[in-house]
Design a protein around this motif. Sequence first.
Motif, mmCIF file in Angstrom:
data_model
loop_
_atom_site.group_PDB
_atom_site.id
_atom_site.type_symbol
_atom_site.label_atom_id
_atom_site.label_comp_id
_atom_site.label_asym_id
_atom_site.label_seq_id
_atom_site.Cartn_x
_atom_site.Cartn_y
_atom_site.Cartn_z
ATOM 1 N N LEU A 39 12.681 -16.944 9.328
ATOM 2 C CA LEU A 39 12.545 -18.311 9.835
ATOM 3 C C LEU A 39 11.647 -18.330 11.065
ATOM 4 N N TYR A 40 11.789 -17.309 11.907
ATOM 5 C CA TYR A 40 10.939 -17.173 13.096
ATOM 6 C C TYR A 40 9.474 -17.000 12.692
ATOM 7 N N GLU A 41 9.212 -16.115 11.747
ATOM 8 C CA GLU A 41 7.839 -15.851 11.316
ATOM 9 C C GLU A 41 7.238 -17.049 10.594
ATOM 10 N N GLN A 42 8.077 -17.870 9.998
ATOM 11 C CA GLN A 42 7.612 -19.079 9.315
ATOM 12 C C GLN A 42 7.151 -20.136 10.312
ATOM 13 N N GLY A 43 7.705 -20.083 11.523
ATOM 14 C CA GLY A 43 7.297 -21.026 12.565
ATOM 15 C C GLY A 43 8.103 -22.298 12.628
ATOM 16 N N THR A 44 9.224 -22.364 11.924
ATOM 17 C CA THR A 44 10.051 -23.565 11.919
ATOM 18 C C THR A 44 10.646 -23.808 13.307
ATOM 19 N N GLY A 45 10.672 -25.075 13.734
ATOM 20 C CA GLY A 45 11.164 -25.395 15.068
ATOM 21 C C GLY A 45 11.997 -26.656 15.116
ATOM 22 N N ALA A 46 12.362 -27.059 16.339
ATOM 23 C CA ALA A 46 13.191 -28.249 16.595
ATOM 24 C C ALA A 46 14.500 -28.187 15.824
ATOM 25 N N LEU A 47 15.073 -27.001 15.717
ATOM 26 C CA LEU A 47 16.256 -26.791 14.902
ATOM 27 C C LEU A 47 17.534 -27.185 15.649
ATOM 28 N N SER A 48 18.512 -27.665 14.899
ATOM 29 C CA SER A 48 19.862 -27.873 15.418
ATOM 30 C C SER A 48 20.741 -26.800 14.803
ATOM 31 N N VAL A 49 21.288 -25.925 15.645
ATOM 32 C CA VAL A 49 21.983 -24.735 15.174
ATOM 33 C C VAL A 49 23.463 -24.819 15.531
#
Length: 257
Positions: A39-49
């Motif tokens: 997920l980090y390498e994909q560049g996904t952001g603004a996540l609610s975890v």
Amino acid sequence: MNKVVASAADAVADIADGATIAVGGFGLCGIPSALIRALYEQGTGALSVVSDSCGVDDLGLGLLLGAGRIARATGSCLGDNKEFARQYLAGEIELELTPQGTLAERLRAGGCGIPAFYTPAGVGTPVAEGGLPLRYGPDGGVAVASPPKEVRTFDGVDYVLEHGITTEYALVRAARGDRHGNLVFERSARNFNPLAAMAGRVTVAEVEEIVPPGELDPDEIHLPGVFVQRVVPLTWEQAADKHLEKRTVRAVPAGPR
């Protein structure tokens, strides 16, 4: 019924910016490290975890946190993650702190279709009365505070209303599993993993050992495959990639052994 996906990258490819994700593990124990890295390498952001904690600096969810990819977190503690504490106090991330047992039950309730429940945990504290800082402002003041929650009395005891949690995705790690998604967790890695898996609408499990269907004794299955949509077999190197938050040693006693 074959839920096996070729790689962690393929398994998280549809997780978009702004997604809500429940993540299994406790500190660094039982965390889905391969999926988090993908997920980090994909560049996904603004996540609610939603997770018990955000790992440590540069490991586990700390990897995403350090890159500024997490906008909101729901958890029980900051742990030893200094960057997590810095972002929270600087107003760069929103944080909903909740008692650990309550967090576990909120995930389980969401997975079981229970919208809310009453618990005595937090009664008489800001957890129930409101006022916990969700987000700080640039001046250090509280920009967003938690609202008060409903409190009711049953048999003379006060209970606070807590809502179940569901998320768009869940990322978990298991020791063994089959292509149908039936999972077995090893020892203390069976912490928040089954609960997080239940809460996700699409649950992705990275598995250290894939076995043929029918090999797992039904009595030893910790999470049935109905809760799992994707299974990612780990390589030997990925399965062995485990870390300790704190290493404690003791002096060896003197004399013959």
